[in-house]
Design an enzyme around this catalytic site. Structure first.
Site, PDB file in Angstrom:
ATOM      1  N   GLU A  93      -0.507  13.401  -1.630  1.00 55.60           N
ATOM      2  CA  GLU A  93      -0.100  14.192  -2.806  1.00 55.60           C
ATOM      3  C   GLU A  93       0.735  13.336  -3.752  1.00 55.60           C
ATOM      4  OE1 GLU A  93      -1.290  16.885  -3.726  1.00 55.60           O
ATOM      5  OE2 GLU A  93      -2.003  17.936  -1.958  1.00 55.60           O
ATOM      6  N   TYR A 101       2.077  10.869   1.067  1.00 54.29           N
ATOM      7  CA  TYR A 101       1.313   9.765   0.472  1.00 54.29           C
ATOM      8  C   TYR A 101       0.163  10.307  -0.392  1.00 54.29           C
ATOM      9  CZ  TYR A 101      -1.285   5.294   0.431  1.00 54.29           C
ATOM     10  OH  TYR A 101      -1.955   4.142   0.055  1.00 54.29           O
ATOM     11  N   ASN A 106      -4.429  -3.891  13.787  1.00 54.46           N
ATOM     12  CA  ASN A 106      -4.159  -3.479  15.174  1.00 54.46           C
ATOM     13  C   ASN A 106      -5.192  -4.079  16.122  1.00 54.46           C
ATOM     14  OD1 ASN A 106      -1.906  -1.928  14.751  1.00 54.46           O
ATOM     15  ND2 ASN A 106      -2.801  -0.009  15.446  1.00 54.46           N
ATOM     16  N   ASN A 149      -9.950   1.388   2.047  1.00 58.70           N
ATOM     17  CA  ASN A 149      -9.385   0.509   3.092  1.00 58.70           C
ATOM     18  C   ASN A 149      -9.674  -0.973   2.843  1.00 58.70           C
ATOM     19  OD1 ASN A 149      -9.911   3.221   4.270  1.00 58.70           O
ATOM     20  ND2 ASN A 149      -8.792   2.345   5.992  1.00 58.70           N
ATOM     21  N   VAL A 164      -5.927  -0.128  11.177  1.00 60.19           N
ATOM     22  CA  VAL A 164      -6.869  -0.355  12.273  1.00 60.19           C
ATOM     23  C   VAL A 164      -7.316  -1.819  12.405  1.00 60.19           C
ATOM     24  CG1 VAL A 164      -8.951   0.339  10.943  1.00 60.19           C
ATOM     25  CG2 VAL A 164      -8.867   0.630  13.420  1.00 60.19           C
ATOM     26  N   GLN A 219     -15.069   8.647  13.682  1.00 56.05           N
ATOM     27  CA  GLN A 219     -14.661   8.737  12.270  1.00 56.05           C
ATOM     28  C   GLN A 219     -15.024   7.421  11.573  1.00 56.05           C
ATOM     29  OE1 GLN A 219     -12.606   8.303  14.844  1.00 56.05           O
ATOM     30  NE2 GLN A 219     -10.577   7.573  14.310  1.00 56.05           N
TER      31      GLN A 219
HETATM   32  P1  NAD Z   1       2.116  -3.200   1.727  1.00 57.99           P
HETATM   33  O1  NAD Z   1       2.930  -2.242   2.519  1.00 57.99           O
HETATM   34  O2  NAD Z   1       1.759  -4.502   2.334  1.00 57.99           O
HETATM   35  O3  NAD Z   1       2.801  -3.506   0.327  1.00 57.99           O
HETATM   36  C1  NAD Z   1       3.605  -2.582  -0.346  1.00 57.99           C
HETATM   37  C2  NAD Z   1       4.762  -3.340  -0.981  1.00 57.99           C
HETATM   38  O4  NAD Z   1       5.576  -2.404  -1.700  1.00 57.99           O
HETATM   39  C3  NAD Z   1       5.666  -4.008   0.064  1.00 57.99           C
HETATM   40  O5  NAD Z   1       5.964  -5.328  -0.335  1.00 57.99           O
HETATM   41  C4  NAD Z   1       6.919  -3.120   0.076  1.00 57.99           C
HETATM   42  O6  NAD Z   1       8.066  -3.818   0.485  1.00 57.99           O
HETATM   43  C5  NAD Z   1       6.946  -2.656  -1.370  1.00 57.99           C
HETATM   44  N1  NAD Z   1       7.683  -1.399  -1.545  1.00 57.99           N
HETATM   45  C6  NAD Z   1       7.585  -0.275  -0.815  1.00 57.99           C
HETATM   46  N2  NAD Z   1       8.430   0.654  -1.276  1.00 57.99           N
HETATM   47  C7  NAD Z   1       9.083   0.107  -2.341  1.00 57.99           C
HETATM   48  C8  NAD Z   1      10.095   0.567  -3.223  1.00 57.99           C
HETATM   49  N3  NAD Z   1      10.608   1.805  -3.127  1.00 57.99           N
HETATM   50  N4  NAD Z   1      10.524  -0.283  -4.186  1.00 57.99           N
HETATM   51  C9  NAD Z   1      10.034  -1.538  -4.300  1.00 57.99           C
HETATM   52  N5  NAD Z   1       9.081  -2.031  -3.482  1.00 57.99           N
HETATM   53  C10 NAD Z   1       8.617  -1.211  -2.502  1.00 57.99           C
HETATM   54  O7  NAD Z   1       0.794  -2.386   1.316  1.00 57.99           O
HETATM   55  P2  NAD Z   1      -0.529  -2.891   0.590  1.00 57.99           P
HETATM   56  O8  NAD Z   1      -1.648  -2.710   1.533  1.00 57.99           O
HETATM   57  O9  NAD Z   1      -0.316  -4.205  -0.054  1.00 57.99           O
HETATM   58  O10 NAD Z   1      -0.675  -1.772  -0.539  1.00 57.99           O
HETATM   59  C11 NAD Z   1      -0.280  -2.011  -1.868  1.00 57.99           C
HETATM   60  C12 NAD Z   1      -0.629  -0.795  -2.720  1.00 57.99           C
HETATM   61  O11 NAD Z   1      -2.030  -0.513  -2.636  1.00 57.99           O
HETATM   62  C13 NAD Z   1       0.099   0.479  -2.312  1.00 57.99           C
HETATM   63  O12 NAD Z   1       0.467   1.184  -3.482  1.00 57.99           O
HETATM   64  C14 NAD Z   1      -0.945   1.260  -1.551  1.00 57.99           C
HETATM   65  O13 NAD Z   1      -0.743   2.652  -1.655  1.00 57.99           O
HETATM   66  C15 NAD Z   1      -2.229   0.827  -2.250  1.00 57.99           C
HETATM   67  N6  NAD Z   1      -3.402   0.950  -1.360  1.00 57.99           N
HETATM   68  C16 NAD Z   1      -3.631   0.008  -0.403  1.00 57.99           C
HETATM   69  C17 NAD Z   1      -4.729   0.160   0.434  1.00 57.99           C
HETATM   70  C18 NAD Z   1      -5.068  -0.858   1.488  1.00 57.99           C
HETATM   71  O14 NAD Z   1      -6.062  -0.658   2.214  1.00 57.99           O
HETATM   72  N7  NAD Z   1      -4.368  -1.955   1.617  1.00 57.99           N
HETATM   73  C19 NAD Z   1      -5.569   1.266   0.304  1.00 57.99           C
HETATM   74  C20 NAD Z   1      -5.265   2.207  -0.670  1.00 57.99           C
HETATM   75  C21 NAD Z   1      -4.195   2.023  -1.518  1.00 57.99           C
HETATM   76  N1  UDP Z   2      -7.221   3.890  14.070  1.00 56.41           N
HETATM   77  C1  UDP Z   2      -7.572   3.661  15.400  1.00 56.41           C
HETATM   78  N2  UDP Z   2      -6.808   2.799  16.119  1.00 56.41           N
HETATM   79  C2  UDP Z   2      -5.737   2.142  15.602  1.00 56.41           C
HETATM   80  C3  UDP Z   2      -5.393   2.357  14.248  1.00 56.41           C
HETATM   81  C4  UDP Z   2      -6.158   3.258  13.521  1.00 56.41           C
HETATM   82  O1  UDP Z   2      -8.542   4.227  15.920  1.00 56.41           O
HETATM   83  O2  UDP Z   2      -5.104   1.364  16.343  1.00 56.41           O
HETATM   84  C5  UDP Z   2      -8.068   4.790  13.266  1.00 56.41           C
HETATM   85  C6  UDP Z   2      -7.304   5.855  12.490  1.00 56.41           C
HETATM   86  O3  UDP Z   2      -7.108   7.012  13.271  1.00 56.41           O
HETATM   87  C7  UDP Z   2      -8.239   6.093  11.323  1.00 56.41           C
HETATM   88  C8  UDP Z   2      -8.885   4.734  11.077  1.00 56.41           C
HETATM   89  O4  UDP Z   2      -8.698   3.996  12.284  1.00 56.41           O
HETATM   90  O5  UDP Z   2      -9.248   7.024  11.688  1.00 56.41           O
HETATM   91  C9  UDP Z   2      -8.284   3.967   9.919  1.00 56.41           C
HETATM   92  O6  UDP Z   2      -6.870   3.994  10.091  1.00 56.41           O
HETATM   93  P1  UDP Z   2      -5.889   3.166   9.178  1.00 56.41           P
HETATM   94  O7  UDP Z   2      -4.512   3.457   9.652  1.00 56.41           O
HETATM   95  O8  UDP Z   2      -6.320   1.745   9.145  1.00 56.41           O
HETATM   96  O9  UDP Z   2      -6.114   3.709   7.690  1.00 56.41           O
HETATM   97  P2  UDP Z   2      -6.377   5.155   7.032  1.00 56.41           P
HETATM   98  O10 UDP Z   2      -7.706   5.012   6.416  1.00 56.41           O
HETATM   99  O11 UDP Z   2      -6.367   6.232   8.055  1.00 56.41           O
HETATM  100  O12 UDP Z   2      -5.256   5.287   6.051  1.00 56.41           O
END
Ligand code: NAD
Ligand code: UDP
Length: 319
Positions: free
Chosen positions: A155, A153, A198, A182, A195, A217
């Site tokens: 890289e 993820y 959950n 986040n 988190v 953390q």
């Molecule tokens: P999510 O998992 O709810 O949504 C991702 C969507 O992409 C899903 O609908 C999934 O079915 C679709 N998908 C996955 N692989 C696919 C593929 N190969 N082809 C077509 N569709 C595919 O996640 P999210 O939280 O909505 O995240 C959306 C974007 O934002 C992602 O790119 C994620 O890396 C980025 N992002 C989210 C967060 C966050 O905190 N939510 C943080 C950092 C980056």
């Molecule tokens: N985490 C936790 N309990 C959980 C889920 C996550 O303590 O049930 C911690 C996890 O180890 C990380 C932080 O919460 O330190 C945020 O995790 P998350 O999976 O939400 O996102 P990340 O920022 O790690 O991608």
């Protein structure tokens, strides 16, 4: 408004990952603006119910498609979100995750080039890895393990950013790079594994909250409505270098657990589990660039956002 009126001037948006958490909230905003939307998703972590209300709307189309395969469409703006975001999901098939991020970004940048569309990549704070500076500014180059369980993820998103920068340099595609920190809110899946969802789902079931490591953390949590406003402002801007979008208020995981416990059930216990490999110890965005260039900053406090999310989880899962 009569949704059957055809307006060829409407912007045509492609939202990859549109059935997911963030993608579906973005689609709501674009549809409310009267724009056209094509939602593209393979439903790996997304769900049709997230966009069900638009299915019969004239301006809305949905395509089941995997972004690792090329696609040809006529669109004006590409919002590239397709990618599982939760560690448990992106680690369940890490090779597929690398392919989704690299090939997906490559294919959609190719589409952007062919039709001259604007492009926005949903990148991530994970490009900073386990950061050695706090808060993280966009010019910090990160501290990332190339061969760990999060590397597919982290890289993947780093090379996706590189592709965006090179498509801008070589082909003058207007590529925006949004480094999302986040984000939480309604429509997170109860089995998402992140988190906030959950803790809320565990608390609503009267189960102990699972703290990984010692809970010291930190993370900085942004409510989804704030994030989507930032995303739209970035796409409307002419900033083609990475921009952090997130909430700069930093909390330990224990503080988050205490907050959710107090709001849902003060009698809950915590159980401690081992900290996953390469779990970053701190995460806090410096959002000066977004404030100064996009006039954007988050407005919803963690208390307010958590309450809205709890209300949604109760309606969705307790009835
Ligand atoms: P999510 O998992 O709810 O949504 C991702 C969507 O992409 C899903 O609908 C999934 O079915 C679709 N998908 C996955 N692989 C696919 C593929 N190969 N082809 C077509 N569709 C595919 O996640 P999210 O939280 O909505 O995240 C959306 C974007 O934002 C992602 O790119 C994620 O890396 C980025 N992002 C989210 C967060 C966050 O905190 N939510 C943080 C950092 C980056
Ligand atoms: N985490 C936790 N309990 C959980 C889920 C996550 O303590 O049930 C911690 C996890 O180890 C990380 C932080 O919460 O330190 C945020 O995790 P998350 O999976 O939400 O996102 P990340 O920022 O790690 O991608």
């Amino acid at each position: 408004m009569n949704n059957k009126i055809y307006n060829p001037q409407n912007t045509r948006n492609l939202v990859s990952g549109g059935a997911g958490f963030l993608g579906s909230h973005l689609i709501d905003k674009l549809m409310q603006k009267g724009e056209k939307v094509i939602c593209l998703d393979n439903y790996f972590t997304g769900d049709k119910s997230n966009i069900a209300k638009w299915l019969n709307h004239q301006n809305f189309e949905i395509i089941r498609h995997d972004v690792t395969e090329p696609i040809q469409l006529e669109v004006d703006k590409i919002w590239h979100l397709a990618c599982p975001a939760s560690p448990i999901h992106y680690q369940s098939n890490p090779i597929k995750t690398s392919k989704t991020i690299f090939l997906g970004t490559y294919n959609l940048l190719g589409l952007a080039r062919r039709v001259g569309a604007d492009f926005l990549l949903a990148s991530t704070s994970e490009v900073y890895g386990d950061p050695k500076i706090n808060p993280q500014t966009e010019d910090y180059r990160g501290s990332v393990n190339t061969v760990g369980i999060r590397s597919c993820y982290d890289e993947g998103k780093r090379i996706a950013e590189t592709l965006c920068a090179d498509y801008k340099r070589m082909h003058n595609i207007n590529t925006r790079i949004m480094r999302i920190f986040n984000t939480y809110g309604p429509r997170m899946r109860c089995d998402d594994g992140r988190v906030v969802s959950n803790f809320i789902f565990q608390a609503l079931q009267g189960k102990p909250l699972t703290i990984y490591g010692n809970g010291n953390q930190t993370r900085s949590f942004c409510f989804v409505d704030d994030l989507i406003k930032g995303m739209i402002k970035l796409m409307e801007s002419d900033i083609y270098t990475p921009v952090n979008i997130g909430n700069p208020h930093e909390f330990t995981i224990l503080e988050l657990a205490e907050k959710i416990k107090k709001l849902i059930n003060p009698n809950l216990d915590f159980i401690y589990k081992s900290l996953p490999e390469d779990d970053p110890l701190q995460r806090k965005p410096d959002i000066s660039k977004a404030i100064n260039n996009l006039n954007w900053h988050p407005e919803i406090s963690l208390d307010e956002g958590i309450n809205l999310t709890i209300d949604w989880f109760k309606k969705e899962y307790l009835n």
